[in-house]
Design an enzyme around this catalytic site. Structure first.
Site: not given
Length: 666
Positions: A357, A386, A404, A406, A408, A492, A538
């Protein structure tokens, strides 16, 4: 005259009862069926023992087996106590510590008597039998209030050093309770418990395994034995659970991944995946599928750096919240008492990104964005790292390097609900393509968070409204709100998939964030010519490719849909005389876009069938001299007993249709 208590029941009716009346007595007064079925009581919302006297006016409801969540929590807690009692009865001198209920059972941590080896799997049958004996004895479970001094004296006198240590730390100003099992065994516990051990089903539990555990979770302390069990309301539930466990073992993605030659893990890259050609084919098909979905929904794909200046993570807030889970360059970062202050302003302090992000905000900030340009939807197949604890890693399900799907969405306040609704519908089409049913949860603000209460109020209301507008805030979609479970910067929505054996997996999310745009100074030019903050949504659907592939492998037990299968068909010969025809069949299938291999080995056909079945190949096309002469193939489909003989053209057409991804069939 004694003043009566007013008891309000769930249907709104009221009863007058004498002080110290128990919920069990009220249940018996209502009817013998309820008296037998009632396990505990909810008193002004708090679950309590059914034999605990009432002392004031209260709202009362009675918990039965129909209230499954509460009932399972109660029986599992009781099974844990019975386990501890059984171990001490069999081996006097055993020290007990703690034994909570878990999501599917219970455990108790114990230390074997001096001179005895730690408990092992060999001890479990005897413990189970003693537990059944205690249950059948129908021993009353009786609550008493003790002082801290009484507890300490009790445990010290009996050599229970762990319990004595814990009792010495209990606050004097709190009500401290013990529970007796009959008149000869007790444990200190907050409760609640059932009325007696006989309320448990002696056939509805099973001890599963033993493991090492440290006192209070600290490896510097004494090592104990943790005895795990599973406990249920009845034998039918237990058998269903054991069947699910058996199925889960068969479906274990690590086992199937090896059998199907999809991937492997090894210490040289602990927490990261080595994808083999067949496994990476699944990845590529999923990635292509998701790209088509995102392209069709108006997303623009970007690619951002793996490593960024640590100051960016300090600005975003991730440094303070995730620093211990980030891979930092150099390896060691000095500690600071203030997590909000960067440890160094040297630009050489860098970190591998744990999420995408902040980088997407930097892309959004390039140039000037007008309100007319919004919403801006930026997507990335973003690789993240991570530093997960070693013990938490688990195959594809929990890794240190992951990618991901992912994206945004940067939008105005007025666009949040509509963009979220659109995402709900997009996620629905994706999960439907894989045959998943799901539930939607709204995770609300945690105690530790960034942003104002007003912003959180607005964000939670927007997500709630979007689900309503999508027609998904219903029991059909398992709609539920989860207090305190949001991220530190945003509430979320969560998508919880249910797999083929009833397990749930939390995968997709969308978060409504006003914090990060503020912290990273993201703006757009409004209709008034002034700078305004966008809202940042997100969102992900798969979550991570690694975990989603693991879920798919287990959901389908390795028998992936044809469009996802790494090898969609194998042409296998019965005799070597058919080799040329097998190559012709392979060429036609490949020309039709089917992933196909030939098996021309000098092996018996039954051997080939078994081997390709183990590899979970959807279709085996068997050819011999007859098939070569007639231009046919004998199709053996995975999971079907009978084979089908059809012309080569028919087989090619059938496989070409099955090989299409669901979104390409529309």
């Amino acid at each position: 005259m004694t003043e009566m208590l007013k008891i309000t029941l769930p249907d709104g009716s009221e009863r007058q009862v004498a002080p110290v009346t128990t919920p069990a007595e009220i249940a018996a007064d209502i009817g013998p069926g309820l008296a037998k079925a009632a396990l505990a009581a909810r008193v002004d919302g708090e679950v309590r023992d059914i034999m605990r006297p009432l002392e004031r006016d209260v709202a009362l409801s009675l918990i039965t087996a129909k209230d499954e969540a509460d009932a399972l929590e109660l029986v599992r807690h009781d099974y844990a106590h019975v386990l501890a009692e059984a171990v001490q009865a069999l081996w006097p001198g055993t020290q007990i510590t703690f034994g909570p209920a878990t999501d599917d059972g219970f455990y108790y941590d114990v230390m074997a008597p001096e001179g005895r080896d730690p408990f092992s799997m060999d001890d479990l049958p005897a413990i189970e039998e003693k537990m059944r004996e205690i249950i059948r004895a129908d021993k009353p479970l009786r609550r008493e209030v003790w002082s801290r001094e009484q507890l300490i004296e009790k445990w010290q006198s009996e050599g229970e050093t762990f319990k004595a240590e814990w009792a010495a730390e209990l606050p004097e100003n709190e009500e401290l309770t013990v529970y007796w099992s009959g008149d000869d065994w007790l444990d200190m516990c907050r409760g609640p418990h059932l009325a007696s051990t006989g309320k448990l089903d002696p056939q509805a539990f099973k001890l599963m395994r033993v493991a090492g555990a440290y006192w209070r979770g600290d490896q510097k302390n004494a090592q104990l034995t943790r005895i795990y069990g599973t406990g249920w309301l009845n034998k039918k539930q237990l058998n269903a659970y054991l069947h699910r466990l058996e199925e889960a073992q068969k479906r274990d993605h690590r086992k199937l991944g090896q059998e199907m030659d999809l991937f492997h893990l090894q210490p040289e890259a602990h927490g990261s995946v080595f994808w083999h050609p067949k496994g990476y084919r699944i990845w590529r098909e999923l990635e292509s599928y998701m790209r088509r979905k995102m392209d069709g929904a108006g997303y623009r794909e970007i690619k951002t750096p793996q490593v960024m200046d640590a100051r960016q993570w300090e600005k975003s807030g991730h440094w303070g919240k995730y620093r211990e889970n980030m891979f930092v360059i150099p390896d060691e970062v000095p500690n600071t008492e203030d997590d909000a202050e960067l440890v160094s302003h040297d630009a050489e302090w860098m970190a591998l990104k744990p999420m995408n992000c902040p980088a997407h905000v930097l892309v959004f900030k390039q140039g000037i964005t007008s309100y007319r340009d919004l919403p801006v939807r930026l997507g990335e197949m973003g690789c993240c790292h991570r530093n997960e604890p070693h013990g938490a890693l688990h195959g594809l399900m929990r890794v240190r390097q992951f990618t991901q799907d992912d994206a945004h969405i940067f939008c105005t306040e007025d666009q949040v609900v509509e963009e979220t609704r659109r995402f709900c519908e997009l996620a629905d089409t994706v999960y439907a393509d894989f045959g998943f049913k799901y539930e939607i949860k709204l995770a609300l603000r945690p105690e530790q968070r960034f942003g104002s209460d007003a912003d959180w109020d607005k964000a939670e209301a927007e997500l709630r409204q979007a689900v309503v507008d999508a027609g998904m805030a219903t029991d059909e979609y398992g709609w539920e709100e989860l207090p305190g479970e949001g991220a530190f910067y945003a509430p979320k929505l969560e998508w919880h998939l249910t797999d083929a054996i009833g397990r749930t997996w939390q995968v997709g999310t969308i978060q409504s964030d006003r914090v990060l745009p503020e912290r990273l100074d993201a703006t757009y030019v409004g209709e008034d010519g002034e700078r305004h903050r966008p809202v940042m949504l997100h969102r992900a659907i798969f979550g991570s490719y690694e975990r989603f592939i693991g879920i798919l492998i287990e959901h389908f037990a390795g028998r992936l849909p044809v469009w996802l299968a790494p090898v969609q068909a194998v042409v296998a010969t019965i005799v070597s005389d058919a080799d040329d025809y097998a190559n012709e069949v392979e060429a036609k299938l490949a020309a039709a876009g089917i992933r196909v291999e030939t098996d021309l080995r000098n092996e018996k056909i039954n051997y080939k069938v078994r081997e390709h079945s183990l590899a979970k190949v959807p279709h085996l096309l068997v050819v011999g001299q007859r098939e070569a002469d007639e231009g046919t193939v004998a199709v053996r489909t995975l999971g079907e007993k009978e084979q089908r003989v059809m012309s080569l053209d028919e087989a090619v057409a059938m496989l070409a249709e099955e090989a299409l991804a669901p979104d390409l069939k529309d």
